[in-house]
Design a protein around this motif. Structure first.
Motif, PDB file in Angstrom:
ATOM      1  N   ASP A 194      48.161  37.092  28.266  1.00  0.00           N
ATOM      2  CA  ASP A 194      48.393  38.535  28.088  1.00  0.00           C
ATOM      3  C   ASP A 194      49.065  39.172  29.302  1.00  0.00           C
ATOM      4  O   ASP A 194      49.235  40.391  29.367  1.00  0.00           O
ATOM      5  CB  ASP A 194      47.077  39.250  27.776  1.00  0.00           C
ATOM      6  CG  ASP A 194      46.048  39.157  28.912  1.00  0.00           C
ATOM      7  OD1 ASP A 194      46.385  38.570  29.968  1.00  0.00           O
ATOM      8  OD2 ASP A 194      44.930  39.646  28.739  1.00  0.00           O
ATOM      9  N   GLY A 195      49.450  38.341  30.283  1.00  0.00           N
ATOM     10  CA  GLY A 195      50.170  38.837  31.453  1.00  0.00           C
ATOM     11  C   GLY A 195      49.292  39.234  32.612  1.00  0.00           C
ATOM     12  O   GLY A 195      49.812  39.566  33.691  1.00  0.00           O
ATOM     13  N   THR A 196      47.968  39.205  32.454  1.00  0.00           N
ATOM     14  CA  THR A 196      47.071  39.581  33.549  1.00  0.00           C
ATOM     15  C   THR A 196      46.853  38.404  34.499  1.00  0.00           C
ATOM     16  O   THR A 196      47.209  37.262  34.192  1.00  0.00           O
ATOM     17  CB  THR A 196      45.716  40.071  33.000  1.00  0.00           C
ATOM     18  OG1 THR A 196      45.117  39.019  32.218  1.00  0.00           O
ATOM     19  CG2 THR A 196      45.906  41.296  32.124  1.00  0.00           C
ATOM     20  N   ASN A 197      46.258  38.701  35.638  1.00  0.00           N
ATOM     21  CA  ASN A 197      46.045  37.680  36.660  1.00  0.00           C
ATOM     22  C   ASN A 197      45.081  36.594  36.191  1.00  0.00           C
ATOM     23  O   ASN A 197      44.203  36.826  35.348  1.00  0.00           O
ATOM     24  CB  ASN A 197      45.485  38.323  37.940  1.00  0.00           C
ATOM     25  CG  ASN A 197      46.515  39.183  38.642  1.00  0.00           C
ATOM     26  OD1 ASN A 197      47.720  38.996  38.480  1.00  0.00           O
ATOM     27  ND2 ASN A 197      46.039  40.130  39.426  1.00  0.00           N
ATOM     28  N   LEU A 198      45.220  35.412  36.781  1.00  0.00           N
ATOM     29  CA  LEU A 198      44.308  34.315  36.505  1.00  0.00           C
ATOM     30  C   LEU A 198      42.937  34.623  37.108  1.00  0.00           C
ATOM     31  O   LEU A 198      42.832  35.416  38.040  1.00  0.00           O
ATOM     32  CB  LEU A 198      44.856  33.012  37.103  1.00  0.00           C
ATOM     33  CG  LEU A 198      46.186  32.507  36.551  1.00  0.00           C
ATOM     34  CD1 LEU A 198      46.628  31.245  37.317  1.00  0.00           C
ATOM     35  CD2 LEU A 198      46.076  32.195  35.058  1.00  0.00           C
ATOM     36  N   PRO A 199      41.872  34.000  36.598  1.00  0.00           N
ATOM     37  CA  PRO A 199      40.536  34.219  37.161  1.00  0.00           C
ATOM     38  C   PRO A 199      40.495  33.844  38.640  1.00  0.00           C
ATOM     39  O   PRO A 199      41.126  32.876  39.059  1.00  0.00           O
ATOM     40  CB  PRO A 199      39.639  33.286  36.335  1.00  0.00           C
ATOM     41  CG  PRO A 199      40.391  33.036  35.082  1.00  0.00           C
ATOM     42  CD  PRO A 199      41.847  33.070  35.460  1.00  0.00           C
ATOM     43  N   LYS A 200      39.739  34.590  39.405  1.00  0.00           N
ATOM     44  CA  LYS A 200      39.576  34.286  40.832  1.00  0.00           C
ATOM     45  C   LYS A 200      38.352  33.397  41.013  1.00  0.00           C
ATOM     46  O   LYS A 200      37.290  33.838  41.460  1.00  0.00           O
ATOM     47  CB  LYS A 200      39.447  35.575  41.638  1.00  0.00           C
ATOM     48  CG  LYS A 200      40.723  36.407  41.651  1.00  0.00           C
ATOM     49  CD  LYS A 200      40.578  37.657  42.516  1.00  0.00           C
ATOM     50  CE  LYS A 200      41.872  38.456  42.540  1.00  0.00           C
ATOM     51  NZ  LYS A 200      41.745  39.673  43.390  1.00  0.00           N
ATOM     52  N   VAL A 201      38.511  32.140  40.632  1.00  0.00           N
ATOM     53  CA  VAL A 201      37.437  31.156  40.764  1.00  0.00           C
ATOM     54  C   VAL A 201      38.012  29.911  41.425  1.00  0.00           C
ATOM     55  O   VAL A 201      39.196  29.597  41.283  1.00  0.00           O
ATOM     56  CB  VAL A 201      36.815  30.805  39.392  1.00  0.00           C
ATOM     57  CG1 VAL A 201      35.982  31.956  38.869  1.00  0.00           C
ATOM     58  CG2 VAL A 201      37.895  30.404  38.386  1.00  0.00           C
TER      59      VAL A 201
END
Length: 362
Positions: free
Chosen positions: A298-305
């Motif tokens: 959807d164009g949002t950032n990847l998870p910060k994990v």
């Protein structure tokens, strides 16, 4: 090899070429001559006796062999299926709706609820999310409805005799005899696919020997009719191949313009060994993929994990793109097919039930 023999072959080749060019000998008749000049293959019955003799040398008893091969038959359809497996003409966009239709999703949800308690126990024990067990079950045999009706000993003997992959199918045959020897199933109920894949999870005999477990403690590993054994064996397979219940399988992503597609795993690596090597070369942290411009679908950032993933193109760079987590590797060990793994992942995602006492997925 003598000079006279070589000369004779050259003369024969020249005469055949002349005959073909003048119409005195047809190509078909030459093919027949070439075929009949080869060493004659033994009959299937003779080959089966050779298999039995080899099995006897491996330590199997005569009684076991007599009962296991009592009704062995040659399955011409198995040979045809092995030689004429369909070439890939699909794309993932056309494949997924066929493999994961709405009715199968609804059925998967029903089966999840029906076996929820058992699945929860097995999920806890093997640390495998139950929705993946249900997804594999549904895609392999339509939840146990389509397991194949071939006598496994006959199917494996047929394909060994056919010869294209003799060593492989003989290895499967010895494993099938071991399963019968251990009493997990009777010969009359040992049914499977044309290739010898067995039960509700479609284990090849060697996979059965390596991964099947007795899920309910009755002393047998019955992947044909015992749900506890079926689910536990699937979970044990994934667990032994590195599954983590702290991860999902992967996620579809978007790439930026002018992205370096060589960072992805090549589509055709030729073998599981080469594929794993390519995985190691592609794998990066999600933070590194984020820095390279990769985003969620959807164009949002990847998870910060703090986890790693490899980039996968099931079709090509113009098709769907996935970041694949370590569990993807476990599914590729089950079946080295991007399409199969994608269908398992998508069905498991669509089941959408809350986790059953397992760690939260990222």
């Amino acid at each position: 090899m003598t000079a006279n023999f070589l000369l004779g072959n050259k003369v024969k080749a020249a005469l055949v070429s002349l005959a073909l060019s003048t119409g005195l000998l047809s190509a078909n008749s030459f093919a027949v001559e070439a075929e009949t000049s080869e060493v004659q293959k033994p009959s299937f019955e003779t080959y089966v006796e050779q298999l039995k003799a080899e099995a006897l040398e491996k330590g199997f008893t005569q009684d076991l062999l007599d009962s296991s091969f009592a009704n062995v038959t040659f399955h011409k359809r198995a040979v045809k299926a092995d030689r004429n497996q369909p070439e890939k003409v699909e794309t993932l966009d056309t494949y997924l709706p066929k493999r994961v239709p709405d009715w199968k999703v609804n059925r998967a949800r029903e089966m999840f609820q029906t076996h929820r308690e058992l699945l929860s126990q097995i999920g806890d024990k093997y640390r495998v999310q139950p929705r993946f067990i249900v997804a594999l079950w549904g895609l392999e045999t339509n939840f146990g409805r389509i397991m194949g009706n071939y006598n496994v000993i006959s199917a494996l003997s047929t394909l060994a005799y056919e010869g294209r992959r003799e060593a492989f199918f003989k290895k499967q045959l010895w494993a099938a005899l071991t399963i019968l020897e251990q009493g997990h199933i009777g010969i009359d109920k040992m049914k499977g696919s044309w290739a010898g894949a067995m039960g509700q999870n479609q284990f090849m005999p060697t996979s059965f020997v390596s991964y099947a477990v007795d899920g309910d403690g009755d002393g047998k590993k019955d992947i044909w009719g015992n749900h506890a054994d079926v689910f536990a064996s699937m979970a044990n397979y994934l667990s032994k191949e590195g599954w983590s219940d702290e991860l999902t399988w992967g996620r579809q992503v978007k790439l930026p313009e002018n992205f370096d597609h060589s960072l992805a795993i090549p589509k055709n690596t030729g073998s599981r060994k080469n594929w794993l090597k390519a995985w190691a070369e592609s794998e990066k942290s999600l933070a590194e993929w984020q820095q390279l411009g990769v985003r969620r679908s959807d164009g949002t950032n990847l998870p910060k994990v703090n986890i790693k993933a490899a980039l996968v193109f099931p079709d090509d760079e113009n098709g769907r793109v996935y970041l694949a987590y370590d569990n993807y590797k476990s599914l590729m060990h089950w079946n080295l097919s991007y399409y199969f793994v994608s269908s398992v992942g998508h069905l498991s995602d669509r089941i959408k039930f809350p986790p059953l006492k397992v760690a939260k997925e990222k």
